[in-house]
Design a protein around this motif. Structure first.
Motif, PDB file in Angstrom:
ATOM      1  N   HIS A 270       4.260  15.496   6.198  1.00 42.65           N
ATOM      2  CA  HIS A 270       2.856  15.837   5.967  1.00 42.65           C
ATOM      3  C   HIS A 270       2.043  14.577   5.695  1.00 42.65           C
ATOM      4  N   ASN A 271       0.788  14.661   6.041  1.00 44.06           N
ATOM      5  CA  ASN A 271      -0.120  13.523   5.844  1.00 44.06           C
ATOM      6  C   ASN A 271      -0.078  13.003   4.406  1.00 44.06           C
ATOM      7  N   SER A 272       0.108  13.899   3.464  1.00 39.01           N
ATOM      8  CA  SER A 272       0.150  13.450   2.067  1.00 39.01           C
ATOM      9  C   SER A 272       1.448  12.711   1.731  1.00 39.01           C
ATOM     10  N   GLY A 273       2.376  12.651   2.688  1.00 39.26           N
ATOM     11  CA  GLY A 273       3.624  11.918   2.490  1.00 39.26           C
ATOM     12  C   GLY A 273       3.755  10.673   3.347  1.00 39.26           C
ATOM     13  N   HIS A 274       2.721  10.312   4.074  1.00 40.94           N
ATOM     14  CA  HIS A 274       2.816   9.124   4.939  1.00 40.94           C
ATOM     15  C   HIS A 274       3.016   7.833   4.131  1.00 40.94           C
TER      16      HIS A 274
END
Lengths: 379, 379
Positions: A270-274
């Motif tokens: 997820h984008n919040s984990g990039h």
């Protein structure tokens, strides 16, 4: 050689970065992509072009895959069940994934397992929206089609019953939710294996602009330990109760009165984990691969005091490559991640990561680079 | 889109890992590989199968590449010159690369620029080897064919003129060198761009087993600052004087009397730099790509106090994948890098990286994992 073949459905940037993270593991990676120009299709060797909505295409692709996983949540649930019946491990499986595909199913399930959510119910028409509003603090109300939305699409904030007509036009069930008075958005990212092992990344702050993720700060600044722990526990509980295999992102509202409410779930990197690509010992992509292969998970802890991710959106300026000269010369520690996509205004075409001990400095570097790549900063 | 196309000649693990490092930069990567089974050919989208020794194959491959670089040093120098004449940027260029291809040219050039080397000269036959020995401290003498050797191949240590016949059989000029009384081997890795920018990685200790790199410790333990600085300066001087573009590895002997002598040069990412994937802010592969594209170079500094790389060699036990369970469960911080190669005894099929604050612990973890993957450690 008994190294497995991972089949990835969907050729977007999540597939691209999962492939990148899988290369060191020596696994084989097979991609089902809509077009040869898709982000991941440019960098993966074994690419099949085809339509993921077609079961026979999926079945043909699945032959020779040891496990299948997904770049997105759009594969029809019944196709996933058919693949499972064929004996292909589908990870996450349809019984879990439906909670990321269908917001109605998600809310019902979170209610059942006691995870706090915004006040919500399925509404049948604009008058019912007015009734939903009256049951709580009134308008505004958030309306969401239960399927098909992402990045602010399929979501409306309405101030009256008259404004509530549009969401019903698609003929998809509509979920009404209270508009939460939040101080900020957080995300709790966890990874879970079929074996039941799970790891939790530090809870991050996620800043949205126009409904699209813009900046992620890891860990979330000034987050009380007990709230951080509660967020991690919520995500681990959801992963376990729903039977998630792979990465699970739980988007949360931190309310003004100190509660945490679940906004959305995503069952894929997820984008919040990039930020984990450069800021954690094991990236979300590497751990997703390990999870779907039922390998022991890697350490999720951060490598730096602060890591910041800022998305690079397309601007008016199509030539991002020439901006590399300035960005790389200005900040030799900058990490650029571009997706090989054509620039279109507002489209996510990449992100940058920065890390260090001084949050102001780390934030400034990431924002400057993302702005310069986009063309909104020119010096 | 003006993102460039990088053409990589050779499908080995260095190409594989360079591709991996290039994905985040959004560049296009094209591979010329001997076979479809080659390490890099498994993971790169755009693969041409062909023979790098054939000029027309190289020329056809070069069309559509913005720059060409190499997984190995075996492309004939005259072919590189022909490509340059065609207008293709070849990086490193033939005038530089010849010093990594031809040990005679390398020694002559290092002598000319005043870089200390073991005593050496080209020898014509076994009697001349005896004369060379007599000019110094006698036998043993190291003999090397000036072209075609690597990982201990093309190198002989001879104790008498009688033993010196074999190296001359290939009809390739033979270089004689004193057998240096060294306390350990070091490597100085630097990267240089066409622009003339250069960065130096910390000097590492490289431990060989049977002439093959086994363990690399970054930074080299107990290396006096002045020797570390001298090694970096030597490598930067060589890169500049020879006109290297891209990665340059300078393998060094640290002698018992405190001198540094150049053993070998390699002009490509190098086994002694694999630790940078997990241990440095910018990996050698990322910086090689940045250099050949004449982009500003990334920060080469370490991210951990100690990083250790241990090569994984093939053993009697072909199924390395099943060893992942133990290795990953034992050490959630372990970084495995496998090359997709079939296991053959003694063949380099991967490496592991570990990092941390305690060198003994970091070393133990890396050695255990490499041994377990190979099958020489079973608990």
């Amino acid at each position: 050689m008994t190294f497995p073949v991972v089949g990835m459905v969907g050729g977007g940037q999540l597939a691209r970065m999962t492939h990148e993270a899988g290369i060191p593991l020596g696994i084989r990676f097979k991609l089902l992509s809509d077009t040869p120009q898709d982000s991941a299709a440019q960098v993966v060797h074994d690419v099949v072009i085809g339509d993921y909505r077609d079961l026979e295409t999926l079945r043909a692709f699945a032959r020779g895959c040891d496990v299948m996983t997904f770049d997105h949540e759009h594969v029809p649930t019944e196709h996933l069940r058919a693949l499972e019946s064929d004996g292909i491990p589908v990870r996450p499986g349809p019984d879990a994934l439906v909670h990321a595909q269908d917001k109605g199913a998600m809310r019902a399930r979170l209610d059942a397992i006691g995870v706090p959510c915004p006040r919500h119910r399925i509404v049948s028409d604009p008058q019912d929206v007015a009734a939903f509003a009256a049951e709580g603090d009134g308008f505004p109300v958030v309306l969401k089609t239960v399927r098909g939305g992402y990045d602010g699409k399929g979501v409306w904030v309405v101030g009256s019953a008259e404004e509530a007509a549009e969401p019903f036009r698609a003929g998809v069930p509509v979920l009404a939710e209270e508009k939460v008075d939040f101080v900020r958005e957080l995300a709790a990212n966890v990874v879970r294996s079929p074996h039941g092992q799970a790891v939790a990344y530090p809870v991050v702050e996620s800043q949205q602009v126009n409904g699209v993720c813009d900046t992620v700060i890891a860990p979330a600044p000034d987050l009380a330990d007990e709230l951080a722990l509660k967020a991690e526990e919520m995500a681990l509980t959801i992963a376990k109760e729903i039977g998630v295999v792979g990465h699970l992102a739980v988007e949360l509202f931190q309310t003004r009165d100190g509660r945490l409410l679940v906004n959305e779930l995503a069952m894929r990197p997820h984008n919040s984990g990039h930020w984990t690509q450069d800021g954690a010992i094991t990236s979300q992509f590497a751990n997703h691969v390990r999870a779907i292969l039922d390998l022991p998970l890697g350490d999720p802890r951060p490598r730096a005091k602060w890591t910041v991710m800022v998305n690079v959106l397309g601007g008016d300026y199509p030539d991002m490559y020439s901006a590399y000269l300035h960005c790389m010369a200005r900040d030799p520690q900058l990490k650029i991640h571009m997706y090989g996509k054509d620039v279109k205004p507002g489209r996510k075409v990449g992100h940058v990561n920065t890390y260090g001990d001084d949050l102001d400095d780390v934030l400034e570097r990431a924002r400057h680079a993302a702005g310069y790549l986009r063309g909104t900063i020119t010096e």
